[in-house]
Design a protein around this motif. Sequence first.
Motif, PDB file in Angstrom:
ATOM      1  N   ASP A  72       0.803  -1.218   0.000  1.00 37.90           N
ATOM      2  CA  ASP A  72       0.000   0.000   0.000  1.00 37.90           C
ATOM      3  C   ASP A  72       0.838   1.272   0.000  1.00 37.90           C
ATOM      4  O   ASP A  72       0.289   2.371  -0.051  1.00 37.90           O
ATOM      5  N   ALA A  73       2.159   1.121   0.068  1.00 41.48           N
ATOM      6  CA  ALA A  73       3.028   2.302   0.130  1.00 41.48           C
ATOM      7  C   ALA A  73       3.035   3.042  -1.203  1.00 41.48           C
ATOM      8  O   ALA A  73       2.999   2.432  -2.275  1.00 41.48           O
ATOM      9  N   HIS A  74       3.090   4.358  -1.135  1.00 42.82           N
ATOM     10  CA  HIS A  74       3.180   5.179  -2.342  1.00 42.82           C
ATOM     11  C   HIS A  74       4.662   5.359  -2.685  1.00 42.82           C
ATOM     12  O   HIS A  74       5.231   6.452  -2.559  1.00 42.82           O
ATOM     13  N   ASP A  75       5.269   4.281  -3.142  1.00 45.52           N
ATOM     14  CA  ASP A  75       6.686   4.308  -3.467  1.00 45.52           C
ATOM     15  C   ASP A  75       6.891   3.915  -4.930  1.00 45.52           C
ATOM     16  O   ASP A  75       5.965   4.015  -5.740  1.00 45.52           O
ATOM     17  N   ILE A  76       8.085   3.457  -5.253  1.00 44.62           N
ATOM     18  CA  ILE A  76       8.431   3.225  -6.655  1.00 44.62           C
ATOM     19  C   ILE A  76       8.660   1.743  -6.927  1.00 44.62           C
ATOM     20  O   ILE A  76       9.123   1.004  -6.061  1.00 44.62           O
ATOM     21  N   VAL A  77       8.287   1.318  -8.119  1.00 42.30           N
ATOM     22  CA  VAL A  77       8.622   0.007  -8.663  1.00 42.30           C
ATOM     23  C   VAL A  77       9.480   0.251  -9.897  1.00 42.30           C
ATOM     24  O   VAL A  77       9.163   1.125 -10.709  1.00 42.30           O
ATOM     25  N   CYS A  78      10.558  -0.496 -10.031  1.00 40.04           N
ATOM     26  CA  CYS A  78      11.496  -0.277 -11.139  1.00 40.04           C
ATOM     27  C   CYS A  78      11.531  -1.495 -12.065  1.00 40.04           C
ATOM     28  O   CYS A  78      11.507  -2.631 -11.598  1.00 40.04           O
ATOM     29  N   ILE A  79      11.606  -1.218 -13.354  1.00 42.64           N
ATOM     30  CA  ILE A  79      11.704  -2.267 -14.366  1.00 42.64           C
ATOM     31  C   ILE A  79      12.982  -2.043 -15.162  1.00 42.64           C
ATOM     32  O   ILE A  79      13.172  -0.967 -15.748  1.00 42.64           O
ATOM     33  N   ALA A  80      13.864  -3.024 -15.178  1.00 43.18           N
ATOM     34  CA  ALA A  80      15.092  -2.963 -15.970  1.00 43.18           C
ATOM     35  C   ALA A  80      14.947  -3.922 -17.145  1.00 43.18           C
ATOM     36  O   ALA A  80      14.457  -5.040 -16.979  1.00 43.18           O
ATOM     37  N   HIS A  81      15.364  -3.497 -18.326  1.00 36.27           N
ATOM     38  CA  HIS A  81      15.165  -4.346 -19.511  1.00 36.27           C
ATOM     39  C   HIS A  81      16.409  -4.391 -20.383  1.00 36.27           C
ATOM     40  O   HIS A  81      17.152  -3.413 -20.489  1.00 36.27           O
ATOM     41  N   GLY A  82      16.615  -5.530 -21.012  1.00 30.60           N
ATOM     42  CA  GLY A  82      17.710  -5.719 -21.948  1.00 30.60           C
ATOM     43  C   GLY A  82      17.256  -5.427 -23.371  1.00 30.60           C
ATOM     44  O   GLY A  82      17.076  -6.342 -24.176  1.00 30.60           O
ATOM     45  N   ASP A  83      17.046  -4.140 -23.653  1.00 26.82           N
ATOM     46  CA  ASP A  83      16.558  -3.685 -24.958  1.00 26.82           C
ATOM     47  C   ASP A  83      15.245  -4.387 -25.326  1.00 26.82           C
ATOM     48  O   ASP A  83      15.086  -4.949 -26.403  1.00 26.82           O
ATOM     49  N   ALA A  84      14.305  -4.344 -24.376  1.00 30.48           N
ATOM     50  CA  ALA A  84      12.986  -4.957 -24.569  1.00 30.48           C
ATOM     51  C   ALA A  84      11.928  -3.998 -24.020  1.00 30.48           C
ATOM     52  O   ALA A  84      11.150  -4.347 -23.135  1.00 30.48           O
ATOM     53  N   LEU A  85      11.937  -2.778 -24.553  1.00 28.79           N
ATOM     54  CA  LEU A  85      11.084  -1.728 -24.006  1.00 28.79           C
ATOM     55  C   LEU A  85       9.607  -2.083 -24.109  1.00 28.79           C
ATOM     56  O   LEU A  85       8.830  -1.806 -23.182  1.00 28.79           O
ATOM     57  N   GLU A  86       9.197  -2.699 -25.205  1.00 27.28           N
ATOM     58  CA  GLU A  86       7.789  -3.049 -25.364  1.00 27.28           C
ATOM     59  C   GLU A  86       7.330  -3.999 -24.260  1.00 27.28           C
ATOM     60  O   GLU A  86       6.248  -3.827 -23.687  1.00 27.28           O
ATOM     61  N   ASP A  87       8.155  -4.988 -23.938  1.00 27.21           N
ATOM     62  CA  ASP A  87       7.812  -5.920 -22.864  1.00 27.21           C
ATOM     63  C   ASP A  87       7.838  -5.220 -21.509  1.00 27.21           C
ATOM     64  O   ASP A  87       7.022  -5.519 -20.628  1.00 27.21           O
ATOM     65  N   ALA A  88       8.787  -4.311 -21.330  1.00 26.50           N
ATOM     66  CA  ALA A  88       8.848  -3.557 -20.076  1.00 26.50           C
ATOM     67  C   ALA A  88       7.583  -2.724 -19.882  1.00 26.50           C
ATOM     68  O   ALA A  88       7.032  -2.640 -18.776  1.00 26.50           O
ATOM     69  N   GLN A  89       7.109  -2.122 -20.972  1.00 30.56           N
ATOM     70  CA  GLN A  89       5.889  -1.319 -20.882  1.00 30.56           C
ATOM     71  C   GLN A  89       4.661  -2.204 -20.665  1.00 30.56           C
ATOM     72  O   GLN A  89       3.718  -1.807 -19.961  1.00 30.56           O
ATOM     73  N   TYR A  90       4.668  -3.403 -21.238  1.00 27.30           N
ATOM     74  CA  TYR A  90       3.579  -4.355 -20.998  1.00 27.30           C
ATOM     75  C   TYR A  90       3.522  -4.710 -19.510  1.00 27.30           C
ATOM     76  O   TYR A  90       2.439  -4.732 -18.895  1.00 27.30           O
ATOM     77  N   LEU A  91       4.697  -4.980 -18.915  1.00 24.44           N
ATOM     78  CA  LEU A  91       4.751  -5.284 -17.489  1.00 24.44           C
ATOM     79  C   LEU A  91       4.303  -4.085 -16.662  1.00 24.44           C
ATOM     80  O   LEU A  91       3.572  -4.237 -15.673  1.00 24.44           O
ATOM     81  N   ALA A  92       4.720  -2.890 -17.066  1.00 17.96           N
ATOM     82  CA  ALA A  92       4.308  -1.680 -16.348  1.00 17.96           C
ATOM     83  C   ALA A  92       2.786  -1.538 -16.351  1.00 17.96           C
ATOM     84  O   ALA A  92       2.183  -1.152 -15.341  1.00 17.96           O
ATOM     85  N   ASP A  93       2.154  -1.864 -17.478  1.00 16.50           N
ATOM     86  CA  ASP A  93       0.686  -1.790 -17.556  1.00 16.50           C
ATOM     87  C   ASP A  93       0.034  -2.793 -16.608  1.00 16.50           C
ATOM     88  O   ASP A  93      -0.983  -2.492 -15.973  1.00 16.50           O
ATOM     89  N   LEU A  94       0.600  -3.992 -16.513  1.00 14.41           N
ATOM     90  CA  LEU A  94       0.080  -4.980 -15.565  1.00 14.41           C
ATOM     91  C   LEU A  94       0.157  -4.448 -14.136  1.00 14.41           C
ATOM     92  O   LEU A  94      -0.775  -4.613 -13.341  1.00 14.41           O
ATOM     93  N   ILE A  95       1.284  -3.811 -13.817  1.00 13.75           N
ATOM     94  CA  ILE A  95       1.470  -3.283 -12.469  1.00 13.75           C
ATOM     95  C   ILE A  95       0.486  -2.149 -12.179  1.00 13.75           C
ATOM     96  O   ILE A  95      -0.109  -2.082 -11.099  1.00 13.75           O
ATOM     97  N   ARG A  96       0.294  -1.268 -13.159  1.00 12.40           N
ATOM     98  CA  ARG A  96      -0.610  -0.130 -12.959  1.00 12.40           C
ATOM     99  C   ARG A  96      -2.042  -0.605 -12.692  1.00 12.40           C
ATOM    100  O   ARG A  96      -2.777   0.027 -11.930  1.00 12.40           O
ATOM    101  N   LYS A  97      -2.447  -1.694 -13.322  1.00 11.72           N
ATOM    102  CA  LYS A  97      -3.803  -2.210 -13.103  1.00 11.72           C
ATOM    103  C   LYS A  97      -3.978  -2.743 -11.683  1.00 11.72           C
ATOM    104  O   LYS A  97      -5.062  -2.633 -11.101  1.00 11.72           O
ATOM    105  N   LYS A  98      -2.913  -3.311 -11.129  1.00 15.11           N
ATOM    106  CA  LYS A  98      -2.996  -3.904  -9.801  1.00 15.11           C
ATOM    107  C   LYS A  98      -2.588  -2.940  -8.694  1.00 15.11           C
ATOM    108  O   LYS A  98      -3.113  -3.001  -7.573  1.00 15.11           O
ATOM    109  N   LEU A  99      -1.641  -2.060  -9.013  1.00 16.45           N
ATOM    110  CA  LEU A  99      -1.089  -1.141  -8.010  1.00 16.45           C
ATOM    111  C   LEU A  99      -1.024   0.268  -8.604  1.00 16.45           C
ATOM    112  O   LEU A  99       0.067   0.792  -8.867  1.00 16.45           O
TER     113      LEU A  99
END
Length: 289
Positions: free
Chosen positions: A230-257
């Motif tokens: 429930d903390a209003h903090d940060i989640v970080c995503i590191a990617h090996g030149d896979a920005l589209e997949d990183a953004q897909y994961l970010a969207d999953l996180i935004r829906k849940k958190l």
Amino acid sequence: MRDFIITADSNCDLPEEYIREKQIGIIPHYYDLDGVTYGDEINLTPKEFYDRMRQGKMPTTMASNPAVIRSTFQNYLEQGLDILHISFSSALSGGCSNIVTGAAEILEDYPGAKITVIDTLNASLGEGMAVMKAAALKEEGKTIDETAAWLEEHKMDFCVLFTVDDLGHLHRGGRISRTTAIVGSMINIKPILHIDTEGNLVPLSTARGRKKSLSTICNDMIHRMGKYEDAHDIVCIAHGDALEDAQYLADLIRKKLPHKQILINYVSPSIGSHSGPGTIGLCFMGEKR
């Protein structure tokens, strides 16, 4: 009271603009491609680096250079600054040992100065998140001792989950057998790995298919967060030149958190040399690594 500077390794994977803004000192780790050593004055862009790996180039890596450590630390000490170095996991690299040794040697010439080294037992933006927390504490007016004490007390709360796209790189790095790599690739198995409490990158589970692996690490993150969910903090995503997949994961996180901030950046070459193109790392605060 002496002021202090925060330093870290280049494989903390923080964005360049953040490093400049917060004046974080960086100790480079190195990689070699085709007989050229990169990581200090000469560097490839992340895109160039991962493209070369996709073309079949196999880089090798080297930890921090003792001479560079000494000159960097000496520069700060000459300015009257103490140093808080936040280090890449000692279980994954000799860099932390190089830092500790270099700090002890140089302090002989600077009585009264202080160099404190925190072994994060972590990697990539797991280390980077510790740097960000240290910078925030410093801005709050915390001393070097108070900042270091907080990091030591809470460093197991910085969690990292990884999945990779190509099992061959894990086999080359000794993480899985050749048979596992071949069979897993044939049936589209994607491994899930994490950084354990001893700072090692170890297998955790598997998922079939790329999107399933991303969904798995998202769900696993929430399971591990505990009081931090429930903390209003940060989640970080590191990617090996896979920005589209990183953004897909970010969207999953935004829906849940939806209350979490999300930072996305590249996996540095010194780590990407072992994990390969397509790597996705998820870094967050949690009660269970």
